[in-house]
Design an enzyme around this catalytic site. Structure first.
Site, mmCIF file in Angstrom:
data_model
loop_
_atom_site.group_PDB
_atom_site.id
_atom_site.type_symbol
_atom_site.label_atom_id
_atom_site.label_comp_id
_atom_site.label_asym_id
_atom_site.label_seq_id
_atom_site.Cartn_x
_atom_site.Cartn_y
_atom_site.Cartn_z
ATOM 1 N N ASN A 87 -20.591 -12.084 -13.728
ATOM 2 C CA ASN A 87 -19.576 -13.320 -14.222
ATOM 3 C C ASN A 87 -17.718 -13.112 -13.596
ATOM 4 O OD1 ASN A 87 -20.755 -10.361 -16.217
ATOM 5 N ND2 ASN A 87 -20.746 -12.218 -17.141
ATOM 6 N N VAL A 94 -12.690 -15.676 -12.817
ATOM 7 C CA VAL A 94 -13.106 -14.803 -13.654
ATOM 8 C C VAL A 94 -13.174 -15.274 -15.273
ATOM 9 C CG1 VAL A 94 -12.771 -12.652 -14.898
ATOM 10 C CG2 VAL A 94 -11.716 -12.174 -12.567
ATOM 11 N N CYS A 95 -14.814 -14.679 -15.657
ATOM 12 C CA CYS A 95 -14.630 -15.524 -16.589
ATOM 13 C C CYS A 95 -15.243 -14.552 -17.844
ATOM 14 C CB CYS A 95 -16.570 -16.253 -16.741
ATOM 15 S SG CYS A 95 -17.164 -16.477 -18.153
ATOM 16 N N ILE A 96 -14.101 -14.512 -18.667
ATOM 17 C CA ILE A 96 -13.884 -13.557 -19.950
ATOM 18 C C ILE A 96 -13.369 -13.938 -20.960
ATOM 19 C CG2 ILE A 96 -13.823 -11.387 -20.922
ATOM 20 C CD1 ILE A 96 -11.923 -10.459 -17.796
#
Length: 223
Positions: A87, A94-96
């Site tokens: 992710n 960052v992919c959140i």
């Protein structure tokens, strides 16, 4: 322009309070400093890899960059250390969900409640990053190769458990057919051995893995 000045004053105050709170009660595994003492909008984060994860013993640097209208808009979180994680994008982003602006975007598969809102803060971001390192979401990977690798590693990780239980996991198709009482059927239930067979047939399996991880180049992903 007055509006802009107001944003800067209120966001600086919010950030100073957050920095103080994080210094008084630090989040486990993180060290936070300002990149430049005169700039409240750029933070440097050092993260210690959580024990019992693939990142154990690691020391990772990241930057958090805040917008002037923080906390109404989310900051950007980017790793400076090269991270191999499903992710985290190649460039360290960052992919959140909580770092995504709170627009209603049915395409993303995210609920507005999972996205950024002004009650989120650096503490909740850091906790999300740690939980990401603890349990990657391999179904909506930002980095497809890392996702495939991670899933293979997960399989490898189960081998020790099998040994503890005195179980010899069949690796080849021949072993699988001889030792397993239930013969593979045509309806796909022989997928059981695919995970173990992976190591032998790496190249063929990679193609399949890439297709089913809901990834497209526009950068949107299901969560």
């Amino acid at each position: 322009m007055a509006q802009h000045g107001h944003h800067v004053a209120s966001s600086q105050k919010a950030l100073m309070l957050e920095m103080k709170s994080l210094q008084d009660e630090p989040v486990e595994g993180f060290k936070i400093t300002l990149v430049d003492e005169s700039d409240m909008y750029n933070w440097e984060v050092a993260i210690f890899g959580p024990p019992n994860t693939h990142y154990e013993g690691g020391y990772f640097k990241a930057r958090i960059k805040f917008p002037v209208d923080y906390p109404y808009s989310p900051p950007a979180f980017r790793f400076l250390t090269k991270m191999w994680h499903p992710n985290i994008y190649e460039n360290g982003d960052v992919c959140i969900s909580i770092l995504h602006p709170p627009v209603d975007d049915p395409q993303s598969g995210e609920l507005p409640s999972e996205r950024w809102n002004p009650t989120q803060n650096v503490r909740t971001i850091l906790l999300s990053v740690i939980s990401l390192l603890n349990e990657p979401n391999t179904f909506s990977p930002a980095n497809v190769d890392a996702s495939v690798m991670y899933r293979k590693k997960q399989v490898v990780g189960t081998k020790a458990e099998a040994e503890r239980d005195g179980v010899k996991v069949p690796i080849t198709l021949d072993e699988y057919c001889v030792r397993t009482l239930i013969p593979p059927t045509d309806d796909g239930s022989n997928l059981l051995y695919d995970d173990y067979y992976d190591d032998e047939e790496l190249d063929d399996d990679d193609e399949e893995d890439n297709e089913d991880c809901c990834y497209d180049d526009s950068g949107t992903e299901d969560s």
